[in-house]
Scaffold this motif. Structure first.
Motif, mmCIF file in Angstrom:
data_model
loop_
_atom_site.group_PDB
_atom_site.id
_atom_site.type_symbol
_atom_site.label_atom_id
_atom_site.label_comp_id
_atom_site.label_asym_id
_atom_site.label_seq_id
_atom_site.Cartn_x
_atom_site.Cartn_y
_atom_site.Cartn_z
ATOM 1 N N LEU A 1 0.831 -1.209 0.000
ATOM 2 C CA LEU A 1 0.000 0.000 0.000
ATOM 3 C C LEU A 1 0.862 1.255 0.000
ATOM 4 O O LEU A 1 0.544 2.236 -0.679
ATOM 5 N N MET B 1 2.489 1.832 -3.400
ATOM 6 C CA MET B 1 1.541 2.298 -4.404
ATOM 7 C C MET B 1 1.506 3.816 -4.499
ATOM 8 O O MET B 1 1.268 4.378 -5.573
ATOM 9 N N VAL B 2 1.729 4.508 -3.368
ATOM 10 C CA VAL B 2 1.583 5.965 -3.364
ATOM 11 C C VAL B 2 2.912 6.705 -3.335
ATOM 12 O O VAL B 2 2.951 7.912 -3.580
ATOM 13 N N TRP C 1 0.324 5.962 -9.776
ATOM 14 C CA TRP C 1 -0.612 5.521 -8.730
ATOM 15 C C TRP C 1 -1.966 5.167 -9.333
ATOM 16 O O TRP C 1 -2.542 4.123 -9.017
ATOM 17 N N LEU D 1 -4.059 1.578 -9.385
ATOM 18 C CA LEU D 1 -5.439 1.404 -8.912
ATOM 19 C C LEU D 1 -6.326 0.832 -10.009
ATOM 20 O O LEU D 1 -7.187 -0.022 -9.751
ATOM 21 N N LEU E 1 -7.567 -4.030 -0.387
ATOM 22 C CA LEU E 1 -6.436 -3.189 -0.786
ATOM 23 C C LEU E 1 -6.900 -1.859 -1.350
ATOM 24 O O LEU E 1 -6.351 -0.796 -1.013
ATOM 25 N N ASN F 1 -6.284 1.766 0.578
ATOM 26 C CA ASN F 1 -5.576 2.835 -0.123
ATOM 27 C C ASN F 1 -6.399 4.109 -0.156
ATOM 28 O O ASN F 1 -5.889 5.202 0.137
ATOM 29 N N TYR G 1 0.815 9.032 5.982
ATOM 30 C CA TYR G 1 0.242 7.829 5.362
ATOM 31 C C TYR G 1 0.900 6.578 5.931
ATOM 32 O O TYR G 1 0.217 5.593 6.272
#
Length: 589
Positions: free
Chosen positions: A181, A184-185, A193, A197, A346, A350, A384
């Motif tokens: 996670l 991903m960012v 990103w 997604l 997930l 996110n 985050y």
């Protein structure tokens, strides 16, 4: 810009070049201004949709596609999967009609968020602080942080159940999900990103083979869209119906979509495209909800009317559903459901995590964009990571504690829902913020009905959660009284608004040299051709952005609005107290 001249009643349609958006508008983060760089294309900051061919407009739509689709698919998170699975396993397709109620609720609420994000250029939290003061800002954001952290815990529980089905222990599954996670960012690229997604969203295609494996019957599915109350309207059934509806408009969705629209740099000229994005997302989430309900209705349903396999037992949790599908239909069905659960968890984690850190950036005035790298926005990424770390650590609590967290998240989300939706409607009627994009009368009527219905459902959910002995008759009487109060309140608001418009006309009359108020009102109704009206409205809307928030005067509360806000504050205080008391008593045995 188009405007009314002080000495006449015709509009001057001269176009005045607008200064750079970040120089005169409310936009806080410079990363929120520039080209739209989406997963499926790019739109330059100076581009417009006018005069484009059909193929060019389609490519622009693909470039805009994202925020609406992601927030809607994120709505079918671990909690949503579990709720729909429970409805299907315990009641077959008999509650499919509740999904139809979700469509207008989803569209009306999230469409208001679309306008707020594209026009204001700042997040939901920032607008609440600026327009309603520090108390309400701190109250809404503080609760959001707590509930979102606990919601991510439930997403990690979903990850643990899904990977546990494939034999991966929690000690490996949860840290692995947390690292994924964050990765991903943390790339410093919004496009990367969003493409990630989109890849997760594409995995939802497994719902179709899952639905095929359970052999659904079209007649049974169709009958489920006719309202019915299997077994009679009792508190258990009512609680499940409220839960199905309540999963659609969680507070985090409002904060996430508004901030994500801003982060994607969507401006007012692209609102029509973003509405299409939202509709696509609603269609996907509806198909997914029906597929999940059908999987347990026909695969595990305990009644003959469902066409499912009898004897599967009542719903316990989503992990048990995967194993039950394995036992009744084979390994493929169980694996497909586990994959859906993992994917949903997930995506949900996110989106909820980003909603929280977006709001944190709005609150603290720090950089908060996926366009920044970690070194350029350390607070954004640190927040985050901390959120994932705390939520992941809580996931290793004893099972009875996790059960209390799940119950508490549902109750707290229900408590926060009324305040979130009320603020949303108030902001969408704030002309200083939205200018020509404020709600129309029709939008306000529809939004008012939906918001008040959500308030009543929230109250029913909270009551049923903490007072399970309450009778169905009492709940029905509460709904009836609430409908009456809503009708009277709506009438009072309409009268007050008419009086306010009249006073505004009187003030304008004085400014224009003593004209009669009726003459002033006629200034706005001078006949124009349809083409002229359309051109004026489009020009106003495409070029209008919210001015810098510190230059705006805060809205004055009327006596009626002040009373409503006080009542809302009282409800929140009582409901939060009930949540705390319930959790303390449960922990104490």
């Amino acid at each position: 810009m188009a405007f009314f001249s002080a000495g006449g009643n015709r509009r001057d349609t001269t176009t005045v070049p607008a200064p750079p958006a970040h120089a005169t508008t409310a936009v806080m983060d410079t990363a929120h201004v520039g080209d739209i760089v989406g997963a499926l294309g790019t739109i330059r900051e100076t581009d417009t949709p006018h005069g484009r061919s059909r193929g060019q407009r389609l490519r622009m739509l693909l470039a805009v596609l994202g925020p609406g689709l992601i927030v809607m698919v994120g709505d079918n998170d671990a909690g949503g999967i579990a709720t729909y699975a429970q409805a299907g396993q315990n009641y077959g397709m008999a509650l499919a009609w509740t999904l139809l109620l979700l469509i207008p609720v989803l569209y009306v609420n999230q469409e208001m968020v679309v306008r707020l994000g594209a026009v204001a250029g700042v997040g939901h939290a920032r607008l609440i602080f600026a327009r309603f003061g520090k108390f309400w800002g701190a109250f809404s954001v503080g609760d959001l942080f707590v509930v979102n952290a606990l919601t991510i815990v439930t997403e990690f529980i979903g990850v643990s159940m899904a990977l546990g089905y494939f034999g991966l222990p929690k000690a490996v599954a949860v840290p692995l999900a947390a690292v994924l996670l964050f990765a991903m960012v943390a790339g410093g690229s919004f496009r990367r990103w969003e493409r990630f997604l989109f890849g997760l969203i594409a995995i939802n295609i497994v719902m179709f083979p899952l639905a095929f494996l359970v052999h659904p019957r079209a007649g049974t599915v169709g009958a489920g869209f006719l309202p019915s109350f299997p077994g009679g309207l009792n508190s258990t059934l009512l609680l499940l119906i409220v839960s199905i509806v309540g999963t659609t408009v969680a507070p985090w969705q409002l904060f996430f979509q508004q901030s994500n629209i801003i982060d994607k740099r969507i401006t007012p000229r692209w609102i029509r495209y973003e509405r299409v994005d939202l509709c696509v997302g609603i269609a996907v989430v509806m198909v997914g909800a029906i597929a999940i309900m059908a999987a347990t209705a026909f695969g595990l349903g305990g009644t003959a009317s469902t066409g499912g396999t009898a004897g599967a037992g009542p719903f316990t949790d989503a992990g048990a559903v995967a194993h039950a599908l394995h036992d009744h239909l084979g390994a493929a069905a169980g694996a497909l459901f586990a994959i859906l659960l993992l994917d949903a968890s997930l995506i949900g984690a996110n989106a909820v995590g980003l909603a929280t850190t977006y709001a944190l950036g709005d609150t603290l005035g720090k950089r908060h964009s996926l366009h920044w790298k970690i070194s350029e926005a350390p607070a954004f990424y640190l927040g985050y990571a901390a959120l994932l770390g705390v939520a992941g650590a809580i996931t290793f609590s004893p099972d009875h504690v996790l059960g209390l967290i799940t119950q508490g998240v549902q109750a707290l989300a229900g408590v926060l829902l009324p305040s979130a939706t009320v603020f949303l409607v108030l902001l969408c009627n704030d002309r200083a913020v939205l200018g020509p994009w404020v709600n129309t009368t029709r939008q306000n009527v529809l939004a008012g009905v939906i918001v008040w219905s959500l308030v009543l459902l929230s109250l029913a959910l909270t009551t049923a959660t903490f007072f399970p002995e309450v009778s169905t008759g009492t709940l029905e009487a509460g709904f009836g009284a609430g409908a009456v109060i809503g009708a009277l309140g709506g009438a009072a608001i309409a009268v007050a608004r008419h009086r306010g418009d009249r006073r505004a006309a009187e003030r304008t009359a004085a400014e224009l040299g003593g004209l009669d108020p009726d003459q002033v009102e006629e200034l706005d109704t001078t006949p124009l051709s349809r083409a002229e009206r359309k051109a004026i409205v489009e020009q106003d809307r495409d070029n209008w952005r919210t001015p810098a928030l510190d230059t705006l005067r805060r809205p004055a509360f009327s006596a009626l609005r002040a009373a409503g806000m006080i009542a809302l504050r009282g409800y929140l205080a009582i409901a939060v107290t009930l949540v705390v008391v319930k959790i303390i008593r449960s922990i104490g045995g």
